[in-house]
Design a protein around this motif. Structure first.
Motif, PDB file in Angstrom:
ATOM      1  N   CYS A  50       0.871  -1.185   0.000  1.00 41.16           N
ATOM      2  CA  CYS A  50       0.000   0.000   0.000  1.00 41.16           C
ATOM      3  C   CYS A  50       0.905   1.230   0.000  1.00 41.16           C
ATOM      4  O   CYS A  50       0.702   2.155  -0.765  1.00 41.16           O
ATOM      5  CB  CYS A  50      -0.896  -0.018   1.229  1.00 41.16           C
ATOM      6  SG  CYS A  50      -1.889   1.462   1.345  1.00 41.16           S
ATOM      7  N   LYS A  87       0.989   9.194  -0.600  1.00 40.16           N
ATOM      8  CA  LYS A  87      -0.195   8.673   0.084  1.00 40.16           C
ATOM      9  C   LYS A  87      -1.143   9.783   0.531  1.00 40.16           C
ATOM     10  O   LYS A  87      -0.730  10.685   1.263  1.00 40.16           O
ATOM     11  CB  LYS A  87       0.231   7.860   1.337  1.00 40.16           C
ATOM     12  CG  LYS A  87       1.092   6.641   1.051  1.00 40.16           C
ATOM     13  CD  LYS A  87       0.475   5.685   0.054  1.00 40.16           C
ATOM     14  CE  LYS A  87      -0.843   5.099   0.480  1.00 40.16           C
ATOM     15  NZ  LYS A  87      -1.396   4.211  -0.608  1.00 40.16           N
ATOM     16  N   HIS A 144      -9.074  -2.246   0.197  1.00 39.90           N
ATOM     17  CA  HIS A 144      -9.667  -1.021   0.708  1.00 39.90           C
ATOM     18  C   HIS A 144     -11.185  -1.147   0.847  1.00 39.90           C
ATOM     19  O   HIS A 144     -11.804  -0.358   1.542  1.00 39.90           O
ATOM     20  CB  HIS A 144      -9.271   0.173  -0.183  1.00 39.90           C
ATOM     21  CG  HIS A 144      -7.806   0.478  -0.069  1.00 39.90           C
ATOM     22  ND1 HIS A 144      -6.859  -0.207  -0.782  1.00 39.90           N
ATOM     23  CD2 HIS A 144      -7.136   1.352   0.731  1.00 39.90           C
ATOM     24  CE1 HIS A 144      -5.667   0.238  -0.448  1.00 39.90           C
ATOM     25  NE2 HIS A 144      -5.796   1.182   0.466  1.00 39.90           N
ATOM     26  N   ASP A 149      -3.458  -5.288  -1.295  1.00 43.30           N
ATOM     27  CA  ASP A 149      -2.341  -4.956  -0.405  1.00 43.30           C
ATOM     28  C   ASP A 149      -1.687  -6.219   0.157  1.00 43.30           C
ATOM     29  O   ASP A 149      -2.376  -7.081   0.728  1.00 43.30           O
ATOM     30  CB  ASP A 149      -2.849  -4.136   0.800  1.00 43.30           C
ATOM     31  CG  ASP A 149      -3.270  -2.721   0.447  1.00 43.30           C
ATOM     32  OD1 ASP A 149      -3.174  -2.334  -0.736  1.00 43.30           O
ATOM     33  OD2 ASP A 149      -3.700  -2.000   1.374  1.00 43.30           O
ATOM     34  N   VAL A 157       1.254   2.073   6.513  1.00 50.56           N
ATOM     35  CA  VAL A 157      -0.122   2.386   6.108  1.00 50.56           C
ATOM     36  C   VAL A 157      -0.878   1.073   5.888  1.00 50.56           C
ATOM     37  O   VAL A 157      -0.362   0.157   5.236  1.00 50.56           O
ATOM     38  CB  VAL A 157      -0.154   3.209   4.787  1.00 50.56           C
ATOM     39  CG1 VAL A 157      -1.590   3.608   4.441  1.00 50.56           C
ATOM     40  CG2 VAL A 157       0.714   4.460   4.877  1.00 50.56           C
ATOM     41  N   ASP A 158      -2.084   0.993   6.431  1.00 51.61           N
ATOM     42  CA  ASP A 158      -3.005  -0.112   6.137  1.00 51.61           C
ATOM     43  C   ASP A 158      -2.466  -1.517   6.436  1.00 51.61           C
ATOM     44  O   ASP A 158      -2.850  -2.494   5.753  1.00 51.61           O
ATOM     45  CB  ASP A 158      -3.465  -0.039   4.672  1.00 51.61           C
ATOM     46  CG  ASP A 158      -4.511   1.068   4.462  1.00 51.61           C
ATOM     47  OD1 ASP A 158      -5.048   1.575   5.465  1.00 51.61           O
ATOM     48  OD2 ASP A 158      -4.781   1.422   3.295  1.00 51.61           O
ATOM     49  N   GLN A 189      -4.973  -4.602   6.939  1.00 53.18           N
ATOM     50  CA  GLN A 189      -5.648  -5.244   5.794  1.00 53.18           C
ATOM     51  C   GLN A 189      -4.673  -5.939   4.849  1.00 53.18           C
ATOM     52  O   GLN A 189      -5.081  -6.465   3.816  1.00 53.18           O
ATOM     53  CB  GLN A 189      -6.486  -4.218   5.020  1.00 53.18           C
ATOM     54  CG  GLN A 189      -5.655  -3.195   4.250  1.00 53.18           C
ATOM     55  CD  GLN A 189      -6.483  -2.039   3.703  1.00 53.18           C
ATOM     56  OE1 GLN A 189      -7.551  -1.732   4.229  1.00 53.18           O
ATOM     57  NE2 GLN A 189      -6.024  -1.398   2.639  1.00 53.18           N
TER      58      GLN A 189
END
Ligand code: PEP
Ligand code: MN
Length: 368
Positions: free
Chosen positions: A110, A139, A291, A324, A334-335, A338
């Motif tokens: 990501c 980002k 996402h 991701d 980030v993220d 997930q």
């Protein structure tokens, strides 16, 4: 009105020059030429913009090099299908073919964090025969104090490592038109070891000035994310901005809608509309289950909701999956929650390939 030329028309021929002169002579009409490089042949379409009501269609059809002429409805003039099934769709970029009939996986970070993680990700992809990835450098973050991405400083090692591992296309979001120049300069400086598909994020779906800037360049294709809070029609019109500026190499990506009805998922998964975009437009369609779902929760069958959602998109005919991954999700900037893990990559690839095959089987069941 769209004038479709014979495939592989020679733009240096006198016939082509004569046709162009005749079209240029049409009063109050502007011309816009689009060249679509398909897998086998090159197709040129000339768009007549302005009041085309009075134009004699037959006269245009009789000009040299003209295969046929299409009167288009107002919506999605360039990207739309306009009930003409013979129009070539899709494009080839860096030897990778994207169309409503192909399938590609874009698994990756990501957000780029360290060269080591980029290397681990790309090495794993290469080992599995993958030639595409995702790598976020710029980002868009909700909180101004959150990590904003390494920006142009990470581009040299991302591009060099991509070249080393045979990665041909990297999906990378841009949030400002200056990022296109930074990417272009860095690719040149590193000897063009890879290619980039510019990503328009959901927060910028209706950032029309950014869309115009990305549409004006014709070097990079575009991965266009659906707006998470606007109608499908509004998102498709926004995608058309790219084409209206000259770039019709656009892939349309579903990524879920911001809506409490999607809870406990991060967004309401909207992959049921994959066939709608394929029907209304000629764009290849992507799904982003990461996402959309936003967590690593799994069903009792042991399969993550992210994987189930991606499967739903592919079984409905999606042409691309953007997902991701991270070599060590707790360390992701980030993220992370997930992200899939590298140990899950080969199963994910196998599952998605099976889903795409199943879609093809479904298609043949309904073929006649
Ligand atoms: C992303 O793909 O990293 C991203 C920010 O996606 P979206 O624009 O869909 O939120
Ligand atoms: Mn993200």
């Amino acid at each position: 009105m769209i004038v479709i030329l014979d495939s592989d028309t020679d733009e240096t021929s006198t016939e082509y020059a004569g046709t162009l002169a005749a079209l240029n002579a049409l009063e109050g009409i502007q011309l816009q030429t689009h060249v679509i490089q398909g897998k086998q042949k090159k197709l040129t379409e000339i768009y007549l913009l302005g009041d085309t009501q009075k134009i004699d269609q037959e006269k245009i059809e009789n000009l040299a090099c003209v295969e046929r002429v299409l009167r288009v409805s107002e919506a999605y003039r360039i990207l739309g299908r306009h009930q003409d099934e013979r129009r070539v769709s899709g494009f080839v970029y860096n030897d990778v073919h994207f169309s409503q009939d192909t399938y590609h996986l874009f698994a990756g970070l990501c957000a780029v964090d360290t060269p080591e993680h980029v290397e681990m990700m790309m090495r794993s992809l290469a080992q599995q025969g993958q030639v595409c990835t995702r790598m976020g450098a710029y980002k868009p973050r909700t909180n101004p104090y959150s990590f904003q991405g390494h920006g142009k400083t990470c581009l040299p090692y991302v591009f060099e490592l991509a070249g080393k591992h045979g990665i041909q296309v990297i999906a990378m979001e841009v949030t400002h038109e200056s990022h296109i120049d930074e990417i272009t300069e860095c690719l040149e400086r590193t000897g063009n070891p890879t290619g980039v598909m510019l990503q328009i994020g959901t927060r910028n779906t209706q950032n029309f000035e950014l869309l115009k800037a990305v549409g004006r360049q014709q070097r990079f294709p575009v991965l266009f994310k659906r707006g998470y809070g606007v109608s499908l029609n509004e998102s498709l019109n926004a995608a058309e901005y790219l084409a209206s500026e000259g770039n019709s190499m656009v892939v349309f990506c579903f990524r879920g809608m911001k809506n409490d009805a999607g809870a406990p998922h991060r967004n309401l998964v909207d992959f049921g509309q994959v066939p709608v975009v394929k029907r209304l437009t000629r764009m290849p369609v992507c799904v982003d289950p990461s996402h959309s779902v936003g967590s690593r929760d799994a069903a009792p069958d042991g399969i993550l909701d992210i994987v189930h959602s991606a499967a739903q998109g592919l079984v409905a005919g999606a042409n691309m999956v953007l997902v991701d991954f991270h070599p060590n999700p707790p360390e992701a900037l980030v993220d992370g929650p997930q992200a899939l893990e590298l140990t899950e990559l080969s199963k994910f690839i196998d599952d998605m390939a099976a889903c795409h095959d199943f879609y093809l089987q479904r298609k043949s069941i309904w073929a006649d």
